[in-house]
Design an enzyme around this catalytic site. Structure first.
Site, PDB file in Angstrom:
ATOM      1  N   ASP A  37       0.653  -1.142   0.164  1.00  0.00           N
ATOM      2  CA  ASP A  37      -0.093   0.061  -0.048  1.00  0.00           C
ATOM      3  C   ASP A  37       0.725   1.280  -0.104  1.00  0.00           C
ATOM      4  OD1 ASP A  37      -2.075  -1.621  -0.005  1.00  0.00           O
ATOM      5  OD2 ASP A  37      -2.571  -1.395   2.210  1.00  0.00           O
ATOM      6  N   TYR A  40       2.087   1.952  -3.483  1.00  0.00           N
ATOM      7  CA  TYR A  40       1.052   2.413  -4.317  1.00  0.00           C
ATOM      8  C   TYR A  40       0.750   4.040  -3.875  1.00  0.00           C
ATOM      9  CZ  TYR A  40      -3.444   2.969  -6.290  1.00  0.00           C
ATOM     10  OH  TYR A  40      -4.524   3.457  -7.133  1.00  0.00           O
ATOM     11  N   ASP A  41       0.953   4.166  -2.719  1.00  0.00           N
ATOM     12  CA  ASP A  41       0.485   5.698  -2.353  1.00  0.00           C
ATOM     13  C   ASP A  41       1.727   6.618  -2.997  1.00  0.00           C
ATOM     14  OD1 ASP A  41      -1.812   4.771  -0.885  1.00  0.00           O
ATOM     15  OD2 ASP A  41      -0.841   4.795   1.137  1.00  0.00           O
ATOM     16  N   SER A  87     -36.852  -2.285 -15.801  1.00  0.00           N
ATOM     17  CA  SER A  87     -36.947  -3.236 -14.389  1.00  0.00           C
ATOM     18  C   SER A  87     -37.482  -4.573 -14.885  1.00  0.00           C
ATOM     19  CB  SER A  87     -37.975  -2.626 -13.863  1.00  0.00           C
ATOM     20  OG  SER A  87     -39.331  -2.757 -14.360  1.00  0.00           O
ATOM     21  N   ILE A  88     -37.255  -5.380 -13.992  1.00  0.00           N
ATOM     22  CA  ILE A  88     -37.358  -6.976 -14.272  1.00  0.00           C
ATOM     23  C   ILE A  88     -38.781  -7.442 -13.356  1.00  0.00           C
ATOM     24  CG2 ILE A  88     -36.513  -9.388 -14.044  1.00  0.00           C
ATOM     25  CD1 ILE A  88     -33.678  -7.782 -14.370  1.00  0.00           C
ATOM     26  N   GLU A 119     -27.991 -15.236 -11.631  1.00  0.00           N
ATOM     27  CA  GLU A 119     -26.928 -14.232 -11.107  1.00  0.00           C
ATOM     28  C   GLU A 119     -27.679 -13.711  -9.933  1.00  0.00           C
ATOM     29  OE1 GLU A 119     -26.255 -11.214 -13.957  1.00  0.00           O
ATOM     30  OE2 GLU A 119     -26.192 -12.506 -15.602  1.00  0.00           O
ATOM     31  N   LYS A 121     -28.990 -11.346  -7.220  1.00  0.00           N
ATOM     32  CA  LYS A 121     -29.500  -9.742  -7.415  1.00  0.00           C
ATOM     33  C   LYS A 121     -29.119  -9.071  -6.249  1.00  0.00           C
ATOM     34  CE  LYS A 121     -34.016  -7.604  -8.032  1.00  0.00           C
ATOM     35  NZ  LYS A 121     -33.769  -6.465  -6.974  1.00  0.00           N
ATOM     36  N   ASP A 123     -28.674  -5.985  -3.813  1.00  0.00           N
ATOM     37  CA  ASP A 123     -29.795  -4.953  -3.180  1.00  0.00           C
ATOM     38  C   ASP A 123     -28.659  -3.599  -3.115  1.00  0.00           C
ATOM     39  OD1 ASP A 123     -31.781  -3.705  -2.040  1.00  0.00           O
ATOM     40  OD2 ASP A 123     -31.523  -4.754  -0.216  1.00  0.00           O
ATOM     41  N   ARG A 142     -29.602   4.882 -12.692  1.00  0.00           N
ATOM     42  CA  ARG A 142     -30.789   4.208 -13.643  1.00  0.00           C
ATOM     43  C   ARG A 142     -32.116   5.188 -13.780  1.00  0.00           C
ATOM     44  NH1 ARG A 142     -35.751   1.969 -12.738  1.00  0.00           N
ATOM     45  NH2 ARG A 142     -36.317   0.552 -14.260  1.00  0.00           N
ATOM     46  N   GLU A 182     -24.208  -2.844 -10.760  1.00  0.00           N
ATOM     47  CA  GLU A 182     -24.712  -2.411  -9.358  1.00  0.00           C
ATOM     48  C   GLU A 182     -23.864  -1.864  -8.683  1.00  0.00           C
ATOM     49  OE1 GLU A 182     -28.951  -3.032  -7.332  1.00  0.00           O
ATOM     50  OE2 GLU A 182     -28.147  -3.307  -9.341  1.00  0.00           O
ATOM     51  N   TYR A 234     -22.608  -6.423 -14.678  1.00  0.00           N
ATOM     52  CA  TYR A 234     -23.670  -7.472 -15.114  1.00  0.00           C
ATOM     53  C   TYR A 234     -24.245  -7.432 -16.489  1.00  0.00           C
ATOM     54  CZ  TYR A 234     -27.314  -4.690 -13.496  1.00  0.00           C
ATOM     55  OH  TYR A 234     -28.280  -3.547 -13.291  1.00  0.00           O
ATOM     56  N   LYS A 299     -32.023 -15.465 -16.452  1.00  0.00           N
ATOM     57  CA  LYS A 299     -31.942 -14.999 -17.554  1.00  0.00           C
ATOM     58  C   LYS A 299     -31.888 -15.959 -18.823  1.00  0.00           C
ATOM     59  CE  LYS A 299     -29.399 -10.745 -16.212  1.00  0.00           C
ATOM     60  NZ  LYS A 299     -28.376  -9.936 -16.464  1.00  0.00           N
ATOM     61  N   LYS A 323     -37.259 -13.453  -6.001  1.00  0.00           N
ATOM     62  CA  LYS A 323     -37.138 -12.989  -4.842  1.00  0.00           C
ATOM     63  C   LYS A 323     -36.858 -13.640  -3.629  1.00  0.00           C
ATOM     64  CE  LYS A 323     -36.753  -8.642  -4.825  1.00  0.00           C
ATOM     65  NZ  LYS A 323     -37.661  -7.698  -4.815  1.00  0.00           N
ATOM     66  N   CYS A 417     -25.823   1.389  36.562  1.00  0.00           N
ATOM     67  CA  CYS A 417     -25.697   0.160  35.777  1.00  0.00           C
ATOM     68  C   CYS A 417     -26.753  -0.898  36.040  1.00  0.00           C
ATOM     69  CB  CYS A 417     -24.248  -0.260  35.671  1.00  0.00           C
ATOM     70  SG  CYS A 417     -23.954  -1.653  35.046  1.00  0.00           S
ATOM     71  N   CYS A 420     -24.318  -3.927  37.647  1.00  0.00           N
ATOM     72  CA  CYS A 420     -23.520  -3.877  38.866  1.00  0.00           C
ATOM     73  C   CYS A 420     -24.115  -2.866  39.608  1.00  0.00           C
ATOM     74  CB  CYS A 420     -21.934  -3.767  38.380  1.00  0.00           C
ATOM     75  SG  CYS A 420     -21.775  -2.178  37.899  1.00  0.00           S
ATOM     76  N   CYS A 435     -21.259   2.715  31.686  1.00  0.00           N
ATOM     77  CA  CYS A 435     -21.274   2.108  33.195  1.00  0.00           C
ATOM     78  C   CYS A 435     -19.741   2.526  33.445  1.00  0.00           C
ATOM     79  CB  CYS A 435     -21.327   0.742  33.396  1.00  0.00           C
ATOM     80  SG  CYS A 435     -20.776   0.175  34.903  1.00  0.00           S
ATOM     81  N   CYS A 440     -17.240  -4.122  36.254  1.00  0.00           N
ATOM     82  CA  CYS A 440     -18.323  -4.503  35.897  1.00  0.00           C
ATOM     83  C   CYS A 440     -18.591  -5.913  35.437  1.00  0.00           C
ATOM     84  CB  CYS A 440     -19.251  -3.566  35.242  1.00  0.00           C
ATOM     85  SG  CYS A 440     -20.923  -4.167  34.671  1.00  0.00           S
TER      86      CYS A 440
END
Length: 679
Positions: A37, A40-41, A87-88, A119, A121, A123, A142, A182, A234, A299, A323, A417, A420, A435, A440
């Site tokens: 890293d 890369y930086d 939409s599907i 595939e 789906k 969210d 979209r 997505e 996708y 599909k 779904k 608390c 205790c 607390c 405790c």
């Protein structure tokens, strides 16, 4: 005529951009980094400096574009696309899927089996990315399918989005391609984001999808750049080389070759009965995935058949979304209980009338803290909307105020608390009541649970109930005592026979070798999560160096703020904490430092090798096995490819085992894996 110096600068900028694009792809898409890293930086900073000094050589597809430009508009522009993102239609049962298959056959006037691809789906938020001559020129949401919002600068900040398409011997870069995918926020990133918002008094995102949507639609790309977003590609809209692909499966292969992140759970060459079987498998895997999916998309695989089937005004006839069961339901708050965490934080938890959410019975949900309860105005007796995501504790999303009767009882944080009886208090700069008694019993138990949990020592079998028994019987008092447990201590515990005792002792023994980062995380230092523990581990050569570290030195480390620096300093100057660390080392814990990893990696047969884990292992959890491999200089990836050296297969392996055999990848059972590590 340009000078030699100007040509050298131009060449260096070109060289840096190509190298950074390549290393970004290796790190974020292939999970196979070739440089550190830090290196890369350094390259990125050199490129940024050169571009500032030579603005005439700036390019919209430079890796420096990922940091996010300053906001320049009052609202997002919109653009119309020539091929809509439709939409599907949804399916919710096996019968719905069978009827979909029948409709496809009727429309095509055939009785022959249809080949499908399935595939996950996601969210998340659907987007379209336009590339012209290999460069990213437009990113849009979209929207309504035809018109989307322009989010090009925001999209560029996402590390899994190629700024330039890759060219290979098998694939040429198309003149024009509109890639569809997505944008999601993984669970760990979502939790970190909400923790940050809690600490800063900001309202929480209800779920990862909302967090991703809010992040993408920022007017300030710098905010988007700070959010943990990922893109999975996708599909394709308009494409200048459409004759290159004949199936949806080939589209996914092309996208991967061009440098996109493509989900490894995709299944193809499926009949309709295999589609249903895969849905059942995906349902079981759902809760263990690091991101949210709400079903799978089925599909017709062959594109010529897709074209023949066509679309309705709203959706394609060749695809359907199968779904999952709902993950949000309404129920009633029976009571609000306050729990005590490892740092003394008092967390209100709603006890609920049991409700089935996505096939799991839920009877409690987190309310986070006193301010969140007040903001949502959750009261005992309220009807509430509750959601569950993966293995994360369910949470109350909102109150259904229209259902109130007037008999609901408002919540108040207790002055003492609940465990205790000690005084509770709240620091002015924090949102959490605590607390104040570090001894405790609830705090001690939670600290020990954290120590043994995944990401820390990851001791399989040492759960909540067993930890409580060990504490109540006085068998353990601190972290170090875990490593002195004997068989006779365990066999006398409830539901702990000889075999269970043997398995736990084996798990404890296997956990003794641990990376420096995981060790620091296990100690439960306040404000030090898994990521910051890794930052600390990479900044210091060993634990001794941290015993005398100063706050200002810690604050100079990128990623460690003044609050965390003060907490780290306070932890390590505490003599009790030092004694516990020394006791852990005396009881056989071996901390693997980064420098040791580099030295031993050369000697280890695992060094430089790529591993994939599948199925359940008897002597290791998945994360413990991953840590052992990485400590020996190997790496663990999530998908099997021709570049995979070994697949470690436990009980009930998944499709990765089949793929390994098809590709001729060496498969190790657990015994062979342990033998390889010992050699």
């Amino acid at each position: 005529m340009p000078s030699d110096d100007a040509n050298a600068v131009k060449h260096r900028i070109f060289e840096l951009r190509n190298a950074l694009h390549r290393h970004n792809h290796l790190y974020y898409i292939k999970d196979n980094p070739e440089i550190s890293d830090a290196e890369y930086d350094r390259m990125l900073e050199e490129l940024r400096t050169l571009e500032i000094q030579h603005p005439d050589l700036a390019s919209p597809d430079s890796p420096t574009a990922r940091v996010g430009a300053s906001p320049v508009q009052d609202g997002l522009e919109t653009v119309r696309r020539d091929i809509p993102m439709l939409s599907i239609n949804n399916a919710f049962s096996e019968q719905d899927i069978i009827e979909f298959d029948n409709r496809v056959k009727r429309f095509l006037k055939t009785d022959d089996p249809i080949t499908y691809i399935a595939e996950p789906k996601f969210d998340g938020i659907a987007v379209e990315l336009v590339y012209e001559n290999g460069g990213l020129t437009l990113g849009t949401t979209r929207g309504d399918g035809v018109t989307g919002e322009v989010i090009t600068q925001n999209i560029k900040t996402i590390r899994t989005v190629p700024l330039r398409l890759q060219e290979s011997t098998d694939t040429s870069v198309p003149a024009y391609i509109a890639v569809r995918g997505e944008v999601i926020m993984p669970h760990d990133g979502f939790e970190r984001l909400n923790e940050y918002r809690l600490e800063n008094g900001e309202s929480l995102f209800a779920n990862a999808r909302n967090a991703a949507a809010g992040s993408l639609r920022q007017l300030d790309p710098g905010i988007t750049a700070s959010r943990p977003l990922k893109l999975f590609a996708y599909g394709i809209g308009r494409f200048s080389d459409a004759d290159q692909v004949a199936t949806q499966h080939e589209i996914l292969q092309l996208l991967e070759q061009l440098g996109f992140n493509v989900n490894g759970l995709v299944r193809y060459d499926l009949g309709i009965s295999e589609v249903i079987d895969f849905y059942k498998q995906l349902t079981e895997k759902r809760s263990s995935l690091p991101y949210d999916i709400d079903g799978m998309v089925v599909k017709v695989d062959r594109l010529s058949l897709q074209e023949e089937l066509g679309t309705t005004s709203r959706s394609p006839r060749w695809a359907i979304a199968y779904k999952f069961a709902a993950v949000q339901e309404t129920t009633t708050v029976v009571a609000i209980e306050v729990q005590v965490g490892r740092t003394g934080a008092l967390t209100p938890v709603a006890h609920l009338a049991p409700v089935n959410i996505g096939g799991v019975t839920v009877s409690r949900a987190t309310l986070h803290n006193e301010d969140e309860v007040a903001r949502k105005d959750v009261r005992t007796g309220d009807t509430v909307l509750v959601q569950r995501a993966g293995d994360v504790i369910p949470e109350v999303v909102k109150v259904i105020e229209s259902r109130r009767t007037g008999d609901e009882i408002s919540f108040r944080m207790p002055a003492a608390c609940p465990v205790c009886g000690s005084t509770t208090g709240r620091i002015e700069t924090e949102k959490v009541t605590r607390c104040m008694n570090a001894g405790c019993p609830a705090q001690v138990r939670e600290r020990l649970k954290h120590f043994a949990a995944k990401g820390a020592f990851d001791i399989e079998g040492l759960g909540d109930k067993l930890m409580t028994q060990l504490l109540e019987k006085g068998l353990i008092h601190s972290y170090a005592d875990i490593f002195t447990l004997q068989r006779e201590d365990l066999e006398n515990l409830d539901r702990m026979g000889p075999k269970s005792a043997e398995n736990l002792l084996s798990a404890i023994k296997n956990s003794k070798t641990i990376s420096f980062g995981a060790f620091l995380y296990a100690l439960g230092i306040r404000h030090v999560g898994e990521h910051m523990a890794k930052v600390l581990a990479s900044a210091y050569p060993d634990i001794d160096r941290l015993f005398n570290v100063e706050e200002d030195e810690l604050s100079r480390i990128d990623g460690i703020g003044p609050v965390a620096a003060a907490s780290i300093r306070q932890f390590f100057v505490n003599p009790e904490n030092r004694e516990i660390i020394q006791a852990l080392l005396q009881n056989g814990v071996t901390v693997v430092y980064p420098s040791q990893t580099e030295n031993t990696a050369v000697k280890s047969p695992l060094a430089g090798k790529s591993f994939v884990l599948t199925g359940s292992l008897e002597h290791f959890t998945r994360s413990a096995a991953k840590e052992r491999i990485e400590a020996a200089g190997g790496r663990v990836t999530g998908s099997v490819s021709t570049k995979t050296d070994f697949v470690v297969a436990g009980e009930n392996p998944g499709s990765k085992l089949d793929k390994a055999r098809n590709l001729g990848v060496t498969v190790l059972d657990e015994a062979a894996f342990m033998q390889l590590m010992a050699s």
